[in-house]
Design an enzyme around this catalytic site. Structure first.
Site, PDB file in Angstrom:
ATOM      1  N   ASP A  33       0.815  -1.210   0.000  1.00  8.78           N
ATOM      2  CA  ASP A  33       0.000   0.000   0.000  1.00  8.78           C
ATOM      3  C   ASP A  33       0.853   1.268   0.000  1.00  8.78           C
ATOM      4  OD1 ASP A  33      -2.295   1.442   2.490  1.00  8.78           O
ATOM      5  OD2 ASP A  33      -1.921   1.931   0.369  1.00  8.78           O
ATOM      6  N   ASP A 216      -1.849   5.657  -5.071  1.00  8.60           N
ATOM      7  CA  ASP A 216      -2.194   4.824  -3.929  1.00  8.60           C
ATOM      8  C   ASP A 216      -2.580   3.396  -4.330  1.00  8.60           C
ATOM      9  OD1 ASP A 216      -4.662   5.150  -1.198  1.00  8.60           O
ATOM     10  OD2 ASP A 216      -3.054   3.702  -1.601  1.00  8.60           O
TER      11      ASP A 216
HETATM   12  O1  LIG Z   1      -8.727   3.346   2.749  1.00  5.11           O
HETATM   13  C1  LIG Z   1      -8.238   3.267   1.648  1.00  5.11           C
HETATM   14  C2  LIG Z   1      -7.195   2.244   1.314  1.00  5.11           C
HETATM   15  N1  LIG Z   1      -7.020   1.290   2.388  1.00  5.11           N
HETATM   16  C3  LIG Z   1      -5.713   0.671   2.277  1.00  5.11           C
HETATM   17  C4  LIG Z   1      -5.491  -0.319   3.382  1.00  5.11           C
HETATM   18  C5  LIG Z   1      -6.580  -1.353   3.399  1.00  5.11           C
HETATM   19  C6  LIG Z   1      -7.938  -0.684   3.505  1.00  5.11           C
HETATM   20  C7  LIG Z   1      -8.125   0.317   2.409  1.00  5.11           C
HETATM   21  N2  LIG Z   1      -8.558   4.063   0.638  1.00  5.11           N
HETATM   22  C8  LIG Z   1      -9.570   4.997   0.699  1.00  5.11           C
HETATM   23  C9  LIG Z   1     -10.868   4.582   0.597  1.00  5.11           C
HETATM   24  C10 LIG Z   1     -11.894   5.515   0.612  1.00  5.11           C
HETATM   25  C11 LIG Z   1     -11.586   6.849   0.741  1.00  5.11           C
HETATM   26  C12 LIG Z   1     -10.287   7.242   0.859  1.00  5.11           C
HETATM   27  C13 LIG Z   1      -9.264   6.318   0.850  1.00  5.11           C
HETATM   28  O2  LIG Z   1     -10.257   8.575   0.979  1.00  5.11           O
HETATM   29  C14 LIG Z   1     -11.578   9.046   0.945  1.00  5.11           C
HETATM   30  O3  LIG Z   1     -12.406   7.924   0.778  1.00  5.11           O
END
Ligand SMILES: O=C(CN1CCCCC1)Nc1ccc2c(c1)OCO2
Length: 328
Positions: A33, A216
């Site tokens: 990640d 990301d």
């Molecule tokens: O949370 C994450 C990514 N995350 C990485 C580690 C595992 C669980 C998911 N992305 C994300 C998902 C939704 C969002 C956001 C970022 O920013 C605003 O809304």
């Protein structure tokens, strides 16, 4: 300087890409990640129900594990999921790249989403200034490894529905076509972040003044401001916002326009419409969920997740730092 290596990344449920990682001789499938800075693993400190269906790390079975007395961690991700626990160090190997004394964060609590997910933890590849270990912040695997690599870089090759790879120390020419274009990165917030102030829907340009994006790999979709999301789906026959699904859906037969995003002050990265059909919402295959969705309340930020990397090889270069991209 010859710790360069390439580690296979396997797509899991279209949601994430997992890399088999050796932690103290124990194999775990971790979600790499670039949007977070903690290396954490499911561990024997979790409840039995949380451990179910996961490989878990047992520190007592590792001859190289050392507990880090008094250290703890706690992380909450943008999607609201989270985990927390204690800390130690161990030898971590990814592909042919080994780091001794890597901070390994043992989960004793994980949120429900992680129990359902296929991963056995995360390996953070953001900058180390957002690592959550306290009282002493720890370094990421890449930060620790970079001095032993030919070049202080790693790259993400994440093709749709096919095995990809994380390349460490060198760009793998087999993982991209054309030349790699670069933009400078602002790492002050901990992310691989760059300006992304305009986009194109089917060739028509729209501005997003003052907006930055982060590269990301831990986010599944491409998340962008509501204005851009609306502009995109206004160009898709039969698309609408589905409250139950929590995003835009459309008939799976719809033809989807390309979506191009400006990367820094260089050119655009164009994601073909075909890659923006993320998945059917049910087994009928009638209605599909879009790969472009709203970033929500995070003002001024776009999040370029795996939908972006399904079209572009991403180069994360600490020399700069800079972010490079090339069609795959
Ligand atoms: O949370 C994450 C990514 N995350 C990485 C580690 C595992 C669980 C998911 N992305 C994300 C998902 C939704 C969002 C956001 C970022 O920013 C605003 O809304």
């Amino acid at each position: 300087k010859r710790q360069d290596s390439s580690a296979p990344a396997s797509p899991s449920g279209g949601v994430e890409y997992l890399v088999e990682t050796d932690v103290g001789g124990q194999k775990l499938n971790l979600d790499f990640d670039t949007g977070s800075g903690d290396l954490w693993v499911f561990s024997t400190s979790l409840s039995a129900s949380s451990q179910a269906n996961h490989h878990v790390f047992n520190p007592s079975s590792s001859s190289t594990y050392k507990a880090m007395s008094g250290a703890t961690w706690r992380i909450i991700y943008g999607d609201g999921s989270g985990a927390s626990g204690t800390v130690g160090t161990d030898t971590v190997t990814v592909g042919g790249t080994t780091v001794k004394g890597q901070a390994v964060e043992l989960a004793n609590r994980v949120s429900a989403q992680f129990v359902q997910d296929a991963n056995d933890g995360l390996l953070g590849l953001s900058f180390s200034n957002i690592n959550t270990v306290r009282p002493t912040q720890q370094k990421t695997f890449f930060d620790n490894a970079k001095s032993s690599l030919t070049k202080p870089l790693f790259a993400a090759y994440l093709p749709l529905n096919a095995n990809g790879a994380y390349d460490f120390g060198a760009i793998n020419a087999r993982h991209h076509t054309g030349s790699v274009a670069y933009t400078d990165v602002d790492s002050s917030g901990g992310f691989w972040q760059f300006p992304s102030t305009s986009y194109k829907v089917g060739g028509t340009k729209h501005s997003l003044s003052g907006v930055s994006a982060i590269a990301d790999t831990g986010t599944t979709l491409l998340l962008i401001a509501d204005a851009a999301v609306t502009t995109y789906y206004d160009a898709v026959q039969g698309a609408s916002f589905d409250n139950q699904q929590g995003g835009y859906t459309f008939p799976c037969s719809a033809s989807l326009p390309d979506f191009a995003v400006r990367i820094g002050s260089t050119n655009y990265a164009t994601i073909p419409g075909s890659l923006i059909n993320f998945a059917p919402i049910d087994n009928s295959g009638r209605t599909c969920f879009g790969g472009i969705q709203s970033v929500g309340q995070i003002a001024g930020m776009s999040i370029y997740g795996d939908v972006f990397f399904n079209a572009y090889y991403g180069v994360f270069d600490d020399a700069g730092p800079r972010f490079g991209f090339a069609p795959i």
